[in-house]
Design a protein around this motif. Structure first.
Motif, short mmCIF file in Angstrom:
data_model
loop_
_atom_site.label_atom_id
_atom_site.label_comp_id
_atom_site.label_asym_id
_atom_site.label_seq_id
_atom_site.Cartn_x
_atom_site.Cartn_y
_atom_site.Cartn_z
N THR A 136 0.83 -1.21 0.00
CA THR A 136 0.00 0.00 0.00
C THR A 136 0.86 1.25 0.00
OG1 THR A 136 -1.78 -1.15 1.16
CG2 THR A 136 -1.79 1.25 1.27
N TRP A 137 1.92 1.24 0.80
CA TRP A 137 2.85 2.38 0.88
C TRP A 137 3.53 2.61 -0.47
CZ3 TRP A 137 8.46 1.68 1.30
CH2 TRP A 137 9.16 2.85 1.60
N LEU A 138 3.92 1.54 -1.14
CA LEU A 138 4.57 1.68 -2.44
C LEU A 138 3.59 2.19 -3.49
CD1 LEU A 138 6.74 -1.57 -2.50
CD2 LEU A 138 7.58 0.78 -2.38
N LEU A 139 2.37 1.74 -3.43
CA LEU A 139 1.37 2.18 -4.41
C LEU A 139 0.95 3.63 -4.19
CD1 LEU A 139 -0.85 -1.02 -4.54
CD2 LEU A 139 0.51 -0.10 -6.42
N ASP A 140 1.12 4.12 -2.98
CA ASP A 140 0.80 5.51 -2.68
C ASP A 140 1.99 6.39 -3.05
OD1 ASP A 140 -0.37 7.82 -1.71
OD2 ASP A 140 0.18 7.42 0.38
N VAL A 148 5.41 -0.68 -9.55
CA VAL A 148 4.90 -1.49 -8.44
C VAL A 148 3.73 -2.34 -8.92
CG1 VAL A 148 3.89 -1.43 -6.14
CG2 VAL A 148 5.65 0.24 -6.76
N GLN A 149 2.84 -1.73 -9.68
CA GLN A 149 1.68 -2.45 -10.20
C GLN A 149 2.12 -3.61 -11.09
OE1 GLN A 149 -0.25 0.87 -12.10
NE2 GLN A 149 -1.71 1.15 -10.42
N ARG A 150 3.07 -3.37 -11.97
CA ARG A 150 3.52 -4.40 -12.91
C ARG A 150 4.34 -5.48 -12.24
NH1 ARG A 150 8.11 -2.89 -17.17
NH2 ARG A 150 9.22 -2.95 -15.17
N ASP A 151 5.31 -5.09 -11.40
CA ASP A 151 6.32 -6.03 -10.93
C ASP A 151 6.03 -6.66 -9.57
OD1 ASP A 151 7.77 -5.44 -13.23
OD2 ASP A 151 8.87 -3.82 -12.26
#
Length: 324
Positions: free
Chosen positions: A7-11, A20-23
């Motif tokens: 969640t932190w990475l996606l934000d 982040v979404q792809r890998d």
């Protein structure tokens, strides 16, 4: 990976979120591609594009800023400025900006941009291995014919298989910084153009130079000083364990090969940098003027380092298996 870390990475800014979404998140292509397309219109990508000069450059210069045609050399202790054309192009490329967004930038740079070294034309490169490697990658990204620059790397490869930016001063021993930059540039060229057997062999020799030392050691076996510090993001030109492993991961993806077991010690060192909260912290940020900050300060949790580390470990553990 804990849900709170994901969640932190996606934000994050679209330039990192799509990766982040792809890998890591396993998002379908339509999702991460839509996020990637936003890099040029919002966040970091849009901000950096807005700083481009009418003549195609950034900060008026190739490697260093210029004001009224005069190179703005940094004062001692200020660090390398990261605002000029080469660094700005590399950042946009690494963020995943569609090169079509830059329009005729390549042509404008061919007309207006010259290297600080001997006033050489921009797309021909100059004498520094690291500068030429970044220019090679930037050139193929923008569709420039940089074949003479690619051939330069074969001509300047040292007897031990690597490269050194100090070759002009007579150095015959390779540098891990220069060698990693060279193989990264050659891989970008090969992915974009198909490369050639000669260029591929040169890249493999450079990678072998690093792997023979397990990415961590001098030829004497002594641990490299640069491997004692945490990785940093953005890494720009500096060698660190994460940057080297990210390159090997890209090679495996390109060549459909398994991880080389000689990288195991480097993977263990990267894994050991993970904090109890599942994050990695920012290493020593390189000093120098920037257009704006894009990641955490030294010692704070870094989204860029954490993404890269998790991506490398996912690649390694999928084939080799996690450490016991």
């Amino acid at each position: 990976m804990a849900d709170d870390v994901l969640t932190w990475l996606l934000d994050s800014d679209p330039s990192l979120r799509w990766q982040v979404q792809r890998d890591l998140a396993g998002a379908p292509p339509a999702v991460w591609q839509a996020t990637r397309a936003r890099v040029a219109t919002e966040g970091f990508g849009a901000r950096l594009l807005a700083h481009q000069d009418p003549d195609g450059q950034w900060a008026g210069g190739a490697f260093f800023p210029r004001v009224d045609g005069e190179v703005q050399w940094p004062a001692e202790g200020d660090g390398q400025p990261w605002t000029a054309t080469t660094w700005s192009l590399a950042q946009l490329r690494e963020w995943g900006v569609d090169p079509a967004v830059l329009g005729d930038t390549a042509d404008r740079l061919a007309e207006h941009c010259r290297w600080e070294y001997d006033d050489l034309p921009y797309w021909g490169g100059e004498v520094d291995v690291c500068i030429n490697a970044t220019t090679l990658a930037n050139g193929v990204w923008l569709g420039v014919d940089v074949e003479p620059l690619a051939a330069w790397f074969v001509e300047h490869q040292l007897a031990d298989g690597g490269w050194n930016c100090e070759w002009v001063e007579g150095s015959t021993r390779s540098s891990v910084h220069s060698t990693l930059n060279a193989v990264r540039g050659l891989l970008a060229h090969e992915v974009a153009t198909g490369g050639s057997a000669e260029l591929r062999a040169a890249r493999h020799r450079g990678e072998e130079h690093l792997l023979a030392r397990r990415l961590l050691h001098r030829s004497s076996g002594e641990l490299l000083d640069v491997c004692l510090t945490p990785p940093v993001h953005p890494s720009r030109w500096r060698f660190d364990v994460l940057r080297a492993l990210e390159h090997l991961r890209a090679v495996s993806e390109h060549e459909s090969t398994a991880p080389d077991p000689r990288a195991a010690e480097a993977v263990d060192r990267l894994r050991a940098g993970r904090h109890p909260d599942g994050r990695w912290v920012q290493g020593p940020v390189q000093p120098g003027e920037v257009w704006f900050g894009t990641d955490a300060p030294t010692g704070e949790p870094s989204r860029g380092v954490t993404l890269g580390a998790l991506r490398v470990l996912a690649w390694w553990d999928a084939d080799v298996g996690p450490a016991q």
